[in-house]
Design a protein around this motif. Sequence first.
Motif, PDB file in Angstrom:
ATOM      1  N   PRO A  31       0.813  -1.218   0.000  1.00 37.65           N
ATOM      2  CA  PRO A  31       0.000   0.000   0.000  1.00 37.65           C
ATOM      3  C   PRO A  31       0.849   1.271   0.000  1.00 37.65           C
ATOM      4  O   PRO A  31       1.930   1.302   0.591  1.00 37.65           O
ATOM      5  N   GLU A  32       0.322   2.300  -0.641  1.00 39.19           N
ATOM      6  CA  GLU A  32       0.919   3.619  -0.483  1.00 39.19           C
ATOM      7  C   GLU A  32       0.285   4.222   0.768  1.00 39.19           C
ATOM      8  O   GLU A  32      -0.953   4.222   0.891  1.00 39.19           O
ATOM      9  N   HIS A  38      -9.255   0.241   2.463  1.00 31.23           N
ATOM     10  CA  HIS A  38     -10.690   0.017   2.265  1.00 31.23           C
ATOM     11  C   HIS A  38     -10.952  -1.433   1.873  1.00 31.23           C
ATOM     12  O   HIS A  38     -10.015  -2.238   1.753  1.00 31.23           O
ATOM     13  N   GLY A  40     -11.615  -2.780  -0.847  1.00 28.42           N
ATOM     14  CA  GLY A  40     -10.884  -3.222  -2.038  1.00 28.42           C
ATOM     15  C   GLY A  40      -9.503  -3.747  -1.673  1.00 28.42           C
ATOM     16  O   GLY A  40      -9.056  -4.777  -2.187  1.00 28.42           O
ATOM     17  N   LEU A 259     -11.461  -5.236  -6.943  1.00 29.55           N
ATOM     18  CA  LEU A 259     -12.824  -5.318  -6.419  1.00 29.55           C
ATOM     19  C   LEU A 259     -13.543  -3.987  -6.644  1.00 29.55           C
ATOM     20  O   LEU A 259     -13.048  -2.928  -6.237  1.00 29.55           O
ATOM     21  N   SER A 267     -11.636   4.065  -3.398  1.00 32.93           N
ATOM     22  CA  SER A 267     -10.472   4.842  -3.812  1.00 32.93           C
ATOM     23  C   SER A 267     -10.099   5.703  -2.616  1.00 32.93           C
ATOM     24  O   SER A 267     -10.928   6.447  -2.095  1.00 32.93           O
ATOM     25  N   LYS A 268      -8.860   5.569  -2.172  1.00 30.46           N
ATOM     26  CA  LYS A 268      -8.430   6.352  -1.013  1.00 30.46           C
ATOM     27  C   LYS A 268      -8.612   7.844  -1.261  1.00 30.46           C
ATOM     28  O   LYS A 268      -9.000   8.581  -0.367  1.00 30.46           O
TER      29      LYS A 268
HETATM   30  P1  ATP Z   1      -6.514   3.718  -4.132  1.00 34.51           P
HETATM   31  O1  ATP Z   1      -6.901   4.175  -5.502  1.00 34.51           O
HETATM   32  O2  ATP Z   1      -7.654   3.443  -3.251  1.00 34.51           O
HETATM   33  O3  ATP Z   1      -5.482   4.607  -3.508  1.00 34.51           O
HETATM   34  P2  ATP Z   1      -4.372   2.063  -4.857  1.00 34.51           P
HETATM   35  O4  ATP Z   1      -4.336   0.860  -5.711  1.00 34.51           O
HETATM   36  O5  ATP Z   1      -3.734   3.280  -5.368  1.00 34.51           O
HETATM   37  O6  ATP Z   1      -5.847   2.297  -4.403  1.00 34.51           O
HETATM   38  P3  ATP Z   1      -2.430   1.166  -3.039  1.00 34.51           P
HETATM   39  O7  ATP Z   1      -2.138   1.683  -1.702  1.00 34.51           O
HETATM   40  O8  ATP Z   1      -1.421   1.336  -4.089  1.00 34.51           O
HETATM   41  O9  ATP Z   1      -3.802   1.781  -3.441  1.00 34.51           O
HETATM   42  O10 ATP Z   1      -2.880  -0.353  -2.974  1.00 34.51           O
HETATM   43  C1  ATP Z   1      -2.164  -1.394  -2.375  1.00 34.51           C
HETATM   44  C2  ATP Z   1      -2.568  -2.669  -3.029  1.00 34.51           C
HETATM   45  O11 ATP Z   1      -3.967  -2.854  -2.941  1.00 34.51           O
HETATM   46  C3  ATP Z   1      -2.215  -2.643  -4.506  1.00 34.51           C
HETATM   47  O12 ATP Z   1      -1.563  -3.841  -4.828  1.00 34.51           O
HETATM   48  C4  ATP Z   1      -3.532  -2.520  -5.186  1.00 34.51           C
HETATM   49  O13 ATP Z   1      -3.528  -3.170  -6.405  1.00 34.51           O
HETATM   50  C5  ATP Z   1      -4.490  -3.168  -4.192  1.00 34.51           C
HETATM   51  N1  ATP Z   1      -5.842  -2.623  -4.341  1.00 34.51           N
HETATM   52  C6  ATP Z   1      -6.230  -1.340  -4.217  1.00 34.51           C
HETATM   53  N2  ATP Z   1      -7.538  -1.203  -4.489  1.00 34.51           N
HETATM   54  C7  ATP Z   1      -8.004  -2.441  -4.787  1.00 34.51           C
HETATM   55  C8  ATP Z   1      -9.273  -2.974  -5.152  1.00 34.51           C
HETATM   56  N3  ATP Z   1     -10.340  -2.200  -5.286  1.00 34.51           N
HETATM   57  N4  ATP Z   1      -9.365  -4.308  -5.375  1.00 34.51           N
HETATM   58  C9  ATP Z   1      -8.293  -5.097  -5.240  1.00 34.51           C
HETATM   59  N5  ATP Z   1      -7.072  -4.668  -4.902  1.00 34.51           N
HETATM   60  C10 ATP Z   1      -6.908  -3.358  -4.674  1.00 34.51           C
END
Ligand code: ATP
Length: 551
Positions: A31-32, A38, A40, A259, A267-268
Amino acid sequence: SESKPAHFLQNIIREDLAEGRVSRLATRFPPEPNGYLHIGHAKSICLNFGLAEEFGGVCNLRFDDTNPAKEEEEYVDSIKRDVTWLGFRWAGDIKYTSDYFDQLHDWALHLIREGKAYVCDLSPEDARHYRGTLKEPGKNSPYRDRSVDENLELFEKMKNGEFEEGQCSLRAKIDMAAPNINLRDPVIYRIKKMAHHQTGGKWCIYPSYDFAHGQSDAIEGISHSICTLEFEDHRPLYDWFIENLPVPAQPRQYEFARLNLNYTVVSKRKLKQLVDEGLVDGWDDPRMPTLSGQRRRGVTPAAIRNFCEMIGVTRSDSVVDVGMLDYSIRDDLDKNAPRAMCVLEPLKVTLKNYPEGKREVLSAPGHPVRDDLPARELPFTGTVYIEKADFREEANKKYKRLVLGKKVRLRNAYVIQAEDVVKNDAGEIVEVICSVDLDTLGENPADGVKPKGVIHWVSADENLDCEVRLYDRLFDDPAPDAGGKNFLEHVNPDNLQVLSGCKAEIGLAKAEPEKGYQFERQGYFCRDSHYGSADKPVFNRTIGLRDSWAK
Ligand code: ATP
Ligand code: MG
Ligand code: MG
């Protein structure tokens, strides 16, 4: 579960292990730290940690912290808490991409020395213009043919803060005519004059996601780097770096469908907007699809893990009905939540023939089938509260509750009959006078006529005064952020109903925050961890007893 057929990633891993391509499975959840996790993310967590458990491998928790502008320590802490809460343990110490900034910088120098990276002075706008489009090949940057020495000198100056943000960047020299735009000399380092939550003021240049991710995987010995489908066309770039750098391992990237849930935003960035605009009460507001919000609402880790198991892992994007999550939550709570009674809108009932001054303590099961959940003690005296909605002066046969002149059973207690009502000046019923049949504890009435209804109640003399919060969907639109829609305009205006003066059975004074109870006939509830006091708690409704959502 054992009956479920293996998904494509399980098949790939099984083969890789069987054929010796990989000696031990190593995955990571990356995660960033720019927001709270969330629902997802739960899919990705369950997948990465779940595969490691299944195949005797390891899963790292790595903070992908290459953008100091958006990242904070608070988010790091919440992410650790949420992964742990879901029931997973990362291998060894927590990892940070920023731990590898020195190594990544060395590898950038390596590319420069090999003639595979250059410092480009195009402004971000010009660089975009030179990059071309899907239909049109890009054009080479006028800075593309700088000498190795000049590039080394300029990159050193970038690192030393001698240029302004946006003045130049370091780009990989790949192919400006590549059909895949990601290969058209991607930026690998950009200037950001900003302190970082891990490295402080050490750096003013930061690696791009693409340059950092695969190399971090290689450093950690990740065998299968699993990400969502949006990164599919970044894979050639992932592979290019791995092939062109002296990395210690050869990780491979695999993609799965993210998901998406209806009536939900995952989306964060968007969830942060809800927080910042005050549309919810923080990241852990029980209405939020964040793991911390769901936890505060009374959702269990098992419910989320079961849900992730149910939805499966594929490579085709789809939208999951949030009813599936509801089902999973209800299913887990039904099996595990102790039962209790709570009257949300109390109406006083006086039992006119109950012996004056008498107090007894009735016993009720903790759960209909779970003998391991302790029985409850219910004090009983001559006055009780029932639900306003459970009494009518007149009603037809479909109404199986208390009606004037008719009988009803108080759950786990006696059969009563309504004899009279007391009304206030406004004509509202404020009290019901009943007779109680004292021979009906665990027995049918002597005349053999079984009352049709059973209603919940609490003692009017010994109860727990509380506030109850009933939540509805956060959004009233099935696809709040689809197309060009502004999700902020689709927040359900009726997503919270606060009831005060509710009366719960006295034993609930000991309820711990987040621990689920079934309030009989009302749904599943847990004590809120933020609001309320010891003698006046707040209970959150996790979910109703059955699907009452009108679609
Ligand atoms: P967001 O848009 O909410 O910030 P992100 O993908 O940028 O989501 P990250 O912190 O980079 O957020 O996510 C960490 C991991 O979680 C990544 O490997 C990403 O692919 C996965 N991930 C994020 N959102 C989902 C989702 N809706 N379904 C499945 N995996 C997810
Ligand atoms: Mg990301
Ligand atoms: Mg993001």
